[in-house]
Enzyme design. Sequence first.
Site, PDB file in Angstrom:
ATOM      1  N   TYR A  81      67.558  14.865 108.553  1.00 42.78           N
ATOM      2  CA  TYR A  81      67.853  15.719 109.687  1.00 42.78           C
ATOM      3  C   TYR A  81      69.155  16.340 109.662  1.00 42.78           C
ATOM      4  CZ  TYR A  81      66.900  16.964 114.719  1.00 42.78           C
ATOM      5  OH  TYR A  81      66.769  17.657 115.793  1.00 42.78           O
ATOM      6  N   ARG A 133      74.479  12.360 128.843  1.00 47.64           N
ATOM      7  CA  ARG A 133      75.053  13.526 127.832  1.00 47.64           C
ATOM      8  C   ARG A 133      74.927  14.771 128.274  1.00 47.64           C
ATOM      9  NH1 ARG A 133      70.948  14.808 122.598  1.00 47.64           N
ATOM     10  NH2 ARG A 133      72.062  16.458 121.869  1.00 47.64           N
ATOM     11  N   HIS A 157      77.746  17.136 120.231  1.00 48.07           N
ATOM     12  CA  HIS A 157      77.479  15.759 120.627  1.00 48.07           C
ATOM     13  C   HIS A 157      78.982  15.009 120.849  1.00 48.07           C
ATOM     14  CE1 HIS A 157      73.316  14.507 118.407  1.00 48.07           C
ATOM     15  NE2 HIS A 157      73.509  15.845 119.125  1.00 48.07           N
ATOM     16  N   HIS A 198      59.334  13.521 117.477  1.00 54.53           N
ATOM     17  CA  HIS A 198      60.800  13.743 117.563  1.00 54.53           C
ATOM     18  C   HIS A 198      61.703  12.788 117.804  1.00 54.53           C
ATOM     19  CE1 HIS A 198      63.704  14.352 121.278  1.00 54.53           C
ATOM     20  NE2 HIS A 198      63.854  15.440 120.767  1.00 54.53           N
ATOM     21  N   SER A 199      63.012  13.011 117.622  1.00 54.46           N
ATOM     22  CA  SER A 199      64.107  11.905 118.004  1.00 54.46           C
ATOM     23  C   SER A 199      65.156  12.312 118.396  1.00 54.46           C
ATOM     24  CB  SER A 199      64.456  11.045 116.501  1.00 54.46           C
ATOM     25  OG  SER A 199      65.639  11.504 115.801  1.00 54.46           O
ATOM     26  N   ASN A 200      66.221  11.568 118.801  1.00 53.17           N
ATOM     27  CA  ASN A 200      67.457  11.602 119.279  1.00 53.17           C
ATOM     28  C   ASN A 200      68.542  10.696 118.746  1.00 53.17           C
ATOM     29  OD1 ASN A 200      68.268  13.976 121.273  1.00 53.17           O
ATOM     30  ND2 ASN A 200      66.528  13.151 122.515  1.00 53.17           N
ATOM     31  N   GLU A 222      60.095  24.844 114.191  1.00 54.55           N
ATOM     32  CA  GLU A 222      59.973  24.076 115.723  1.00 54.55           C
ATOM     33  C   GLU A 222      60.772  25.083 116.643  1.00 54.55           C
ATOM     34  OE1 GLU A 222      61.478  20.204 114.621  1.00 54.55           O
ATOM     35  OE2 GLU A 222      62.091  19.897 116.516  1.00 54.55           O
ATOM     36  N   LYS A 269      64.867  18.769 107.625  1.00 53.08           N
ATOM     37  CA  LYS A 269      64.781  19.487 108.751  1.00 53.08           C
ATOM     38  C   LYS A 269      66.140  20.129 109.124  1.00 53.08           C
ATOM     39  CE  LYS A 269      64.505  18.934 113.861  1.00 53.08           C
ATOM     40  NZ  LYS A 269      63.648  18.375 115.015  1.00 53.08           N
ATOM     41  N   ASP A 276      64.916  24.009 113.567  1.00 58.51           N
ATOM     42  CA  ASP A 276      64.477  23.883 114.889  1.00 58.51           C
ATOM     43  C   ASP A 276      65.610  24.595 115.675  1.00 58.51           C
ATOM     44  OD1 ASP A 276      64.259  23.038 117.360  1.00 58.51           O
ATOM     45  OD2 ASP A 276      64.390  21.050 117.079  1.00 58.51           O
ATOM     46  N   PRO A 277      65.495  25.649 116.186  1.00 60.69           N
ATOM     47  CA  PRO A 277      66.556  26.521 117.073  1.00 60.69           C
ATOM     48  C   PRO A 277      66.723  26.031 118.643  1.00 60.69           C
ATOM     49  CG  PRO A 277      64.962  28.181 116.163  1.00 60.69           C
ATOM     50  CD  PRO A 277      64.498  26.935 115.885  1.00 60.69           C
ATOM     51  N   ASN A 278      65.710  25.085 118.797  1.00 59.04           N
ATOM     52  CA  ASN A 278      65.492  24.522 120.320  1.00 59.04           C
ATOM     53  C   ASN A 278      65.456  25.554 121.337  1.00 59.04           C
ATOM     54  OD1 ASN A 278      67.582  21.726 119.381  1.00 59.04           O
ATOM     55  ND2 ASN A 278      65.668  21.779 120.343  1.00 59.04           N
ATOM     56  N   HIS A 302      67.386  10.345 113.725  1.00 57.96           N
ATOM     57  CA  HIS A 302      68.729  10.665 113.858  1.00 57.96           C
ATOM     58  C   HIS A 302      69.409   9.573 113.004  1.00 57.96           C
ATOM     59  CE1 HIS A 302      67.992  13.690 116.647  1.00 57.96           C
ATOM     60  NE2 HIS A 302      69.329  14.014 116.718  1.00 57.96           N
ATOM     61  N   ASP A 326      57.365  11.768 121.397  1.00 57.50           N
ATOM     62  CA  ASP A 326      58.564  10.933 121.642  1.00 57.50           C
ATOM     63  C   ASP A 326      58.099   9.795 122.501  1.00 57.50           C
ATOM     64  OD1 ASP A 326      60.925   9.804 122.196  1.00 57.50           O
ATOM     65  OD2 ASP A 326      62.150  11.444 121.742  1.00 57.50           O
ATOM     66  N   LYS A 346      68.736  21.371 112.197  1.00 61.88           N
ATOM     67  CA  LYS A 346      68.905  21.621 113.540  1.00 61.88           C
ATOM     68  C   LYS A 346      69.666  22.912 113.838  1.00 61.88           C
ATOM     69  CE  LYS A 346      68.102  20.196 116.535  1.00 61.88           C
ATOM     70  NZ  LYS A 346      66.835  20.077 117.446  1.00 61.88           N
ATOM     71  N   ASN A 363      58.844  20.033 120.812  1.00 62.04           N
ATOM     72  CA  ASN A 363      59.174  19.023 121.673  1.00 62.04           C
ATOM     73  C   ASN A 363      59.847  19.599 122.763  1.00 62.04           C
ATOM     74  OD1 ASN A 363      61.628  19.095 119.614  1.00 62.04           O
ATOM     75  ND2 ASN A 363      62.440  18.448 121.484  1.00 62.04           N
TER      76      ASN A 363
HETATM   77  O1  GKR Z   1      70.604  15.522 118.794  1.00 61.07           O
HETATM   78  O2  GKR Z   1      71.428  17.622 118.927  1.00 61.07           O
HETATM   79  C1  GKR Z   1      70.512  16.608 118.937  1.00 61.07           C
HETATM   80  C2  GKR Z   1      69.164  17.224 118.940  1.00 61.07           C
HETATM   81  O3  GKR Z   1      69.060  18.695 119.544  1.00 61.07           O
HETATM   82  C3  GKR Z   1      68.172  16.724 119.947  1.00 61.07           C
HETATM   83  O4  GKR Z   1      68.797  16.515 121.264  1.00 61.07           O
HETATM   84  C4  GKR Z   1      66.880  17.296 120.098  1.00 61.07           C
HETATM   85  O5  GKR Z   1      66.285  16.592 121.335  1.00 61.07           O
HETATM   86  O6  GKR Z   1      66.348  16.195 117.982  1.00 61.07           O
HETATM   87  C5  GKR Z   1      65.743  17.048 119.098  1.00 61.07           C
HETATM   88  C6  GKR Z   1      64.956  18.162 118.566  1.00 61.07           C
HETATM   89  O7  GKR Z   1      64.323  18.216 117.690  1.00 61.07           O
HETATM   90  O8  GKR Z   1      64.815  19.127 119.718  1.00 61.07           O
HETATM   91 MG    MG Z   2      63.174  19.796 118.303  1.00 63.19          MG
END
Ligand code: GKR
Ligand code: MG
Length: 442
Positions: A156, A422, A39, A340-342, A266, A210, A241-243, A369, A313, A212, A289
């Site tokens: 989070y 971003r 970030h 979900h959030s940001n 997630e 949770k 949540d490993p995205n 967040h 979201d 990240k 998400n």
């Molecule tokens: O804020 O870095 C972050 C998160 O990775 C966010 O951008 C994700 O969209 O919170 C989110 C998620 O659950 O994937």
């Molecule tokens: Mg996620």
Amino acid sequence: MTSNPTPAHFAKAGPRIREFIVTPIAVVDPPLLNAAGLHAPYALRTILELITDDGISGISEIPGNRSTDEALEAAGKLLVGRDVFQLSEIRQVLTQNFGKETAAERGLTPWDQRKLVHIFSAVEVACLDIIGKVVGRPVVDLLGGRMRDRVPFAAYLFYKYKGAGGPLAFGTDPAATGWAAARQAEALTPAGIVAQAEAMCREFGFQSIKLKGGVFEPQQEVDAMFALREAFGPDVPLRIDPNAIWTLETALNYGKQLEPILEYLEDPVRGQENMATVRKALKTPLATNMCTTSFEDIPNSIALGSEDIILSDHHFWGGLRSSMTLAGICETFGRGLSMHSNSHLGISLAAMVHLGAALPQLTYALDTHYPWQSDEVITAGRFRFEEGSVAVPEGPGLGVELDREALAALHRNYLACGLTKRDDEIEMQKVQPGWRFQAVRW
Ligand code: GKR
Ligand code: MG
């Protein structure tokens, strides 16, 4: 004797949009790590204010991005003069003008990059705020009514570098204590993550956690999850949540290890097919998400069985009413729904709370967040969490009002910081030269 409304009642037009004011802002954000990088010291948000011909103000907040802001400005030109109650017509006008957006335009990042869903969300939430003020009811009542008075959120957690963002970017305030100190502390190890969780849960009372993930080699993150389990015991639900950055093999392997301690996993992998394969192999429910992110994705999600829980979201699903539609679809097909959030401020939080309070079923604490931000743009100041939950704001509409001085100051931050969208990859390269985003890394 009752008297039904006559057509004359219906003919009375609602208030019309007279002013459409788009203000980009930059809010202090700590150096949080994720699969896409780091970030920046500021997170961008955009505040929309609509003012009607009879002087009623309605507000909303969406993720900031210069090209979305420009499209939002263009949308304003089409919407000035329109009745705020005519939400379907407003949506049709916008779709006709901007054309349909496909799910593919979402992009590979953990956050959604589409414009139209954001624009719908901004306009719809601000209109609902006005409608609520006109009829004297909170937004939750416009979404079907209040199913609960308070909405639960989860802690989070993020791996992070030292620092709190903003002008102090990589510096810290040595006098800070409690959550303020934890918010700026480095957290890169399992012990650091447990310390962060303890400070956050102590301050906000969260009862679910949770992490990240997707930042480090998976074993390190799995160790952090077991350390959390050790520290918090079996009664605190845990998620990671490993995205979508894990390979199928990694997800199957580490998913099995995590099976005894997770509430849900997630987005372990990318794509609905891979998610469906993992889901068949594990007992742990899967949430997303990233693989099912629009109505267009639903038929395939159901056919494949790619997830158990959709993390909606309202900024990405086109507003609060669309999110209620999604809730109905989830109920029909036996899927759970959470949120979900940001990085965000209180206008988004207020909208999330109204939606969360209206959902017929709410089985999981929602993501937020909010504890990571310290700025605010509403007159009541920062929202309070009690035992991890937020009360539905009092009053008609969203129940929050714009703090114009704060808005102007945060807009000055936007102008000064020079960010226009971003980009966590660029930010990460400042710390690790040559670092590149990879859609699948571990
Ligand atoms: O804020 O870095 C972050 C998160 O990775 C966010 O951008 C994700 O969209 O919170 C989110 C998620 O659950 O994937
Ligand atoms: Mg996620």
